[in-house]
Motif scaffolding. Structure first.
Motif, PDB file in Angstrom:
ATOM      1  N   LYS A  99     -26.434 -93.786  -0.904  1.00  0.00           N
ATOM      2  CA  LYS A  99     -25.971 -92.923   0.185  1.00  0.00           C
ATOM      3  C   LYS A  99     -24.973 -93.677   1.055  1.00  0.00           C
ATOM      4  O   LYS A  99     -25.252 -94.770   1.530  1.00  0.00           O
ATOM      5  CB  LYS A  99     -27.158 -92.465   1.038  1.00  0.00           C
ATOM      6  CG  LYS A  99     -26.790 -91.574   2.215  1.00  0.00           C
ATOM      7  CD  LYS A  99     -28.023 -91.205   3.002  1.00  0.00           C
ATOM      8  CE  LYS A  99     -27.680 -90.310   4.188  1.00  0.00           C
ATOM      9  NZ  LYS A  99     -26.822 -90.992   5.176  1.00  0.00           N
ATOM     10  N   GLY A 100     -23.802 -93.079   1.249  1.00  0.00           N
ATOM     11  CA  GLY A 100     -22.806 -93.638   2.136  1.00  0.00           C
ATOM     12  C   GLY A 100     -22.812 -92.900   3.467  1.00  0.00           C
ATOM     13  O   GLY A 100     -23.862 -92.552   3.999  1.00  0.00           O
ATOM     14  N   HIS A 155     -13.413 -95.861   0.033  1.00  0.00           N
ATOM     15  CA  HIS A 155     -14.180 -96.970   0.625  1.00  0.00           C
ATOM     16  C   HIS A 155     -14.489 -96.747   2.098  1.00  0.00           C
ATOM     17  O   HIS A 155     -15.458 -97.303   2.626  1.00  0.00           O
ATOM     18  CB  HIS A 155     -13.427 -98.294   0.430  1.00  0.00           C
ATOM     19  CG  HIS A 155     -12.015 -98.277   0.945  1.00  0.00           C
ATOM     20  ND1 HIS A 155     -11.706 -98.461   2.275  1.00  0.00           N
ATOM     21  CD2 HIS A 155     -10.841 -98.057   0.301  1.00  0.00           C
ATOM     22  CE1 HIS A 155     -10.384 -98.375   2.423  1.00  0.00           C
ATOM     23  NE2 HIS A 155      -9.844 -98.137   1.250  1.00  0.00           N
ATOM     24  N   ASP A 156     -13.682 -95.929   2.779  1.00  0.00           N
ATOM     25  CA  ASP A 156     -13.938 -95.667   4.192  1.00  0.00           C
ATOM     26  C   ASP A 156     -15.231 -94.888   4.412  1.00  0.00           C
ATOM     27  O   ASP A 156     -15.706 -94.789   5.547  1.00  0.00           O
ATOM     28  CB  ASP A 156     -12.775 -94.885   4.804  1.00  0.00           C
ATOM     29  CG  ASP A 156     -11.518 -95.736   4.960  1.00  0.00           C
ATOM     30  OD1 ASP A 156     -11.641 -96.976   4.902  1.00  0.00           O
ATOM     31  OD2 ASP A 156     -10.425 -95.166   5.119  1.00  0.00           O
ATOM     32  N   HIS A 157     -15.765 -94.324   3.338  1.00  0.00           N
ATOM     33  CA  HIS A 157     -16.984 -93.520   3.458  1.00  0.00           C
ATOM     34  C   HIS A 157     -18.220 -94.260   2.928  1.00  0.00           C
ATOM     35  O   HIS A 157     -19.272 -93.651   2.766  1.00  0.00           O
ATOM     36  CB  HIS A 157     -16.814 -92.198   2.700  1.00  0.00           C
ATOM     37  CG  HIS A 157     -15.630 -91.390   3.160  1.00  0.00           C
ATOM     38  ND1 HIS A 157     -15.582 -90.782   4.391  1.00  0.00           N
ATOM     39  CD2 HIS A 157     -14.443 -91.115   2.553  1.00  0.00           C
ATOM     40  CE1 HIS A 157     -14.413 -90.158   4.531  1.00  0.00           C
ATOM     41  NE2 HIS A 157     -13.713 -90.344   3.428  1.00  0.00           N
ATOM     42  N   HIS A 162     -22.437-102.130   0.056  1.00  0.00           N
ATOM     43  CA  HIS A 162     -21.686-103.344  -0.288  1.00  0.00           C
ATOM     44  C   HIS A 162     -21.031-103.218  -1.652  1.00  0.00           C
ATOM     45  O   HIS A 162     -21.692-103.040  -2.661  1.00  0.00           O
ATOM     46  CB  HIS A 162     -22.619-104.557  -0.282  1.00  0.00           C
ATOM     47  CG  HIS A 162     -21.934-105.828  -0.713  1.00  0.00           C
ATOM     48  ND1 HIS A 162     -20.894-106.388   0.005  1.00  0.00           N
ATOM     49  CD2 HIS A 162     -22.139-106.627  -1.807  1.00  0.00           C
ATOM     50  CE1 HIS A 162     -20.494-107.482  -0.615  1.00  0.00           C
ATOM     51  NE2 HIS A 162     -21.225-107.655  -1.708  1.00  0.00           N
ATOM     52  N   ARG A 163     -19.712-103.316  -1.640  1.00  0.00           N
ATOM     53  CA  ARG A 163     -18.946-103.388  -2.894  1.00  0.00           C
ATOM     54  C   ARG A 163     -18.458-104.828  -3.014  1.00  0.00           C
ATOM     55  O   ARG A 163     -17.655-105.286  -2.181  1.00  0.00           O
ATOM     56  CB  ARG A 163     -17.772-102.411  -2.869  1.00  0.00           C
ATOM     57  CG  ARG A 163     -16.905-102.448  -4.133  1.00  0.00           C
ATOM     58  CD  ARG A 163     -15.796-101.402  -4.067  1.00  0.00           C
ATOM     59  NE  ARG A 163     -14.771-101.646  -5.053  1.00  0.00           N
ATOM     60  CZ  ARG A 163     -14.733-101.138  -6.285  1.00  0.00           C
ATOM     61  NH1 ARG A 163     -15.709-100.351  -6.679  1.00  0.00           N
ATOM     62  NH2 ARG A 163     -13.746-101.419  -7.116  1.00  0.00           N
ATOM     63  N   GLU A 198      -9.051 -86.065   0.925  1.00  0.00           N
ATOM     64  CA  GLU A 198     -10.131 -86.685   0.160  1.00  0.00           C
ATOM     65  C   GLU A 198      -9.818 -86.504  -1.318  1.00  0.00           C
ATOM     66  O   GLU A 198      -9.394 -85.433  -1.763  1.00  0.00           O
ATOM     67  CB  GLU A 198     -11.474 -86.034   0.505  1.00  0.00           C
ATOM     68  CG  GLU A 198     -11.916 -86.310   1.929  1.00  0.00           C
ATOM     69  CD  GLU A 198     -13.192 -85.562   2.302  1.00  0.00           C
ATOM     70  OE1 GLU A 198     -13.719 -84.812   1.455  1.00  0.00           O
ATOM     71  OE2 GLU A 198     -13.651 -85.715   3.449  1.00  0.00           O
ATOM     72  N   ARG A 199     -10.055 -87.545  -2.106  1.00  0.00           N
ATOM     73  CA  ARG A 199      -9.647 -87.519  -3.512  1.00  0.00           C
ATOM     74  C   ARG A 199     -10.816 -87.405  -4.478  1.00  0.00           C
ATOM     75  O   ARG A 199     -10.629 -87.117  -5.650  1.00  0.00           O
ATOM     76  CB  ARG A 199      -8.835 -88.781  -3.812  1.00  0.00           C
ATOM     77  CG  ARG A 199      -7.515 -88.778  -3.050  1.00  0.00           C
ATOM     78  CD  ARG A 199      -7.191 -90.096  -2.409  1.00  0.00           C
ATOM     79  NE  ARG A 199      -8.164 -90.457  -1.385  1.00  0.00           N
ATOM     80  CZ  ARG A 199      -8.043 -91.506  -0.591  1.00  0.00           C
ATOM     81  NH1 ARG A 199      -6.966 -92.276  -0.697  1.00  0.00           N
ATOM     82  NH2 ARG A 199      -8.967 -91.803   0.305  1.00  0.00           N
ATOM     83  N   TYR A 200     -12.014 -87.632  -3.991  1.00  0.00           N
ATOM     84  CA  TYR A 200     -13.222 -87.492  -4.802  1.00  0.00           C
ATOM     85  C   TYR A 200     -14.182 -86.543  -4.083  1.00  0.00           C
ATOM     86  O   TYR A 200     -14.180 -86.465  -2.852  1.00  0.00           O
ATOM     87  CB  TYR A 200     -13.905 -88.849  -5.016  1.00  0.00           C
ATOM     88  CG  TYR A 200     -13.191 -89.761  -5.983  1.00  0.00           C
ATOM     89  CD1 TYR A 200     -13.703 -90.011  -7.251  1.00  0.00           C
ATOM     90  CD2 TYR A 200     -11.995 -90.370  -5.629  1.00  0.00           C
ATOM     91  CE1 TYR A 200     -13.041 -90.855  -8.141  1.00  0.00           C
ATOM     92  CE2 TYR A 200     -11.324 -91.207  -6.510  1.00  0.00           C
ATOM     93  CZ  TYR A 200     -11.856 -91.441  -7.769  1.00  0.00           C
ATOM     94  OH  TYR A 200     -11.195 -92.264  -8.650  1.00  0.00           O
TER      95      TYR A 200
END
Length: 380
Positions: A99-100, A155-157, A162-163, A198-200
């Motif tokens: 969950k992000g 990545h902002d979401h 942690h990536r 948003e792209r995804y």
């Protein structure tokens, strides 16, 4: 003071029977549900339960418990309640999903370091390099298209997920390996990064139509720049794409077992763009005839089948695209099936586009990939 807590049954009236009545109702309900569940168990499932030895060993008891658990009529409702509670209280999404921010969900695979990741990516590059060489001998060009991770682009979401920093260059590194072997490869990251929307999808592992259309446009321009396809002769029909806003539940809702929960218990249903894309007319009535043979054949994963990527690509090219991608095909499934098919052997295209998701690169090789790799012989 103790008199305040004295209980007088006579003063309580009929309410004194409530606890006993409730207990009896619960017991009776449980008995009815249990009996109904046991009646649903097929007769063959009870085989051997009356064996005295199995009774003494406890096997019969375990068999009884197993059948009751398997056929308990309220198991699914109870499981849903448990799933909803763990989501609401702990934000739990299971082992495969993380969950992000807010209602954003991400695949665990995109955040997980794998053992021998570089070797696995190199092995897949070798399969592609050899395939490109084999196709070149037949006058067919192979182009690789790399789909970046959702966790990379959105990545902002992530909101605290942690990536690993080591993931930052893995697409560039892999594309460079292919380039050093004279294989043309396009990384969709710049095209997606330049897209404002948003792209995804928030609750899906795939790109949405904004992302897929941006990638399709970039791929069409890349193929045209390499002179592998012609630029469209006619302007695109402005009515070829009809879009609307609809509610959509993504695959990560299913993977995390949140999809079946009541609306108020799960992440909000996403409202997103869904389009109807008109097919591009072919040069003849026979799609795979000499005149109407598609210049481009697309192999890859569910990304090539999601969010109208293939129809968008066809629109940007101004010509048909043969979409041979497979849902759940992983890295090699669609490519191997198509390149070994009678369709390919008898009616090969001029260009094969092999779409590869970034998240596939570091994962352990599958049995089919190892078999394909072994068929290439020793590395020279």
């Amino acid at each position: 003071m103790s008199e305040c807590f004295n209980f007088d049954p006579k003063k309580a009236g009929w309410t004194r029977f409530l606890p006993v009545t409730a207990f009896a109702a619960i017991m009776l309900g449980g008995l009815i549900v249990t009996q109904t569940s046991l009646n649903a168990v097929p007769t063959e499932r009870w085989a051997g339960i009356d064996n005295p030895k199995r009774l003494l060993d406890g096997d019969a008891t375990r068999q009884f418990s197993a059948q009751l658990n398997n056929y308990f009529m309220l198991s699914k409702p109870f499981a849903k309640i448990e799933r909803g509670v763990t989501w609401l209280l702990a934000g739990d999404t299971g082992v495969s999903v993380r969950k992000g921010c807010a209602d954003w969900l991400f695949l665990t695979d995109e955040l997980t370091p794998f053992a021998n990741a570089a070797d696995n990516a190199a092995a897949r590059a070798r399969i592609i390099t050899q395939t490109a060489s084999d196709l070149q001998k037949r006058g067919i060009k192979l182009v690789v298209a790399v789909v970046p991770d959702k966790t990379r682009i959105e990545h902002d979401h992530l909101c605290g997920l942690h990536r690993p920093a080591s993931f930052a260059t893995r697409v560039d590194d892999w594309v460079k390996i292919l380039g050093d072997s004279k294989v043309d490869a396009l990384d969709f990251t710049p095209a997606l990064a330049a897209t404002a929307e948003e792209r995804y999808y928030r609750s899906d592992s795939h790109w949405n139509e904004h992302g897929s259309n941006a990638a399709a446009k970039a791929l069409a321009e890349y193929l045209q720049a390499l002179n592998l396809t012609d630029k469209p002769k006619d302007a695109r029909d402005p009515n070829a794409i009809q879009s609307s806003r609809v509610e959509r539940s993504g695959d990560l809702m299913r993977v995390s077992n949140l999809e079946g929960l009541p609306t108020w218990m799960r992440p909000a249903t996403e409202v997103t763009q869904i389009s109807k894309v008109a097919p591009v007319a072919v040069a003849s009535d026979d799609l795979f005839g000499d005149a109407g043979l598609p210049t481009v054949a697309l192999v890859g994963t569910s990304f090539s089948r999601a969010s109208n990527f293939s129809p968008f690509l066809s629109q940007h090219l101004g010509s048909p695209v043969a979409n041979l991608a497979k849902d759940g095909g992983d890295f090699d499934g669609a490519a191997y099936a198509y390149l070994n098919s009678n369709e390919f052997k008898t009616q090969a295209p001029k260009v094969v586009v092999w779409e590869v998701p970034e998240r596939m690169l570091p994962k352990p090789l599958s049995v089919s990939e190892k078999k394909w790799l072994a068929s290439l012989g020793p590395k020279t």
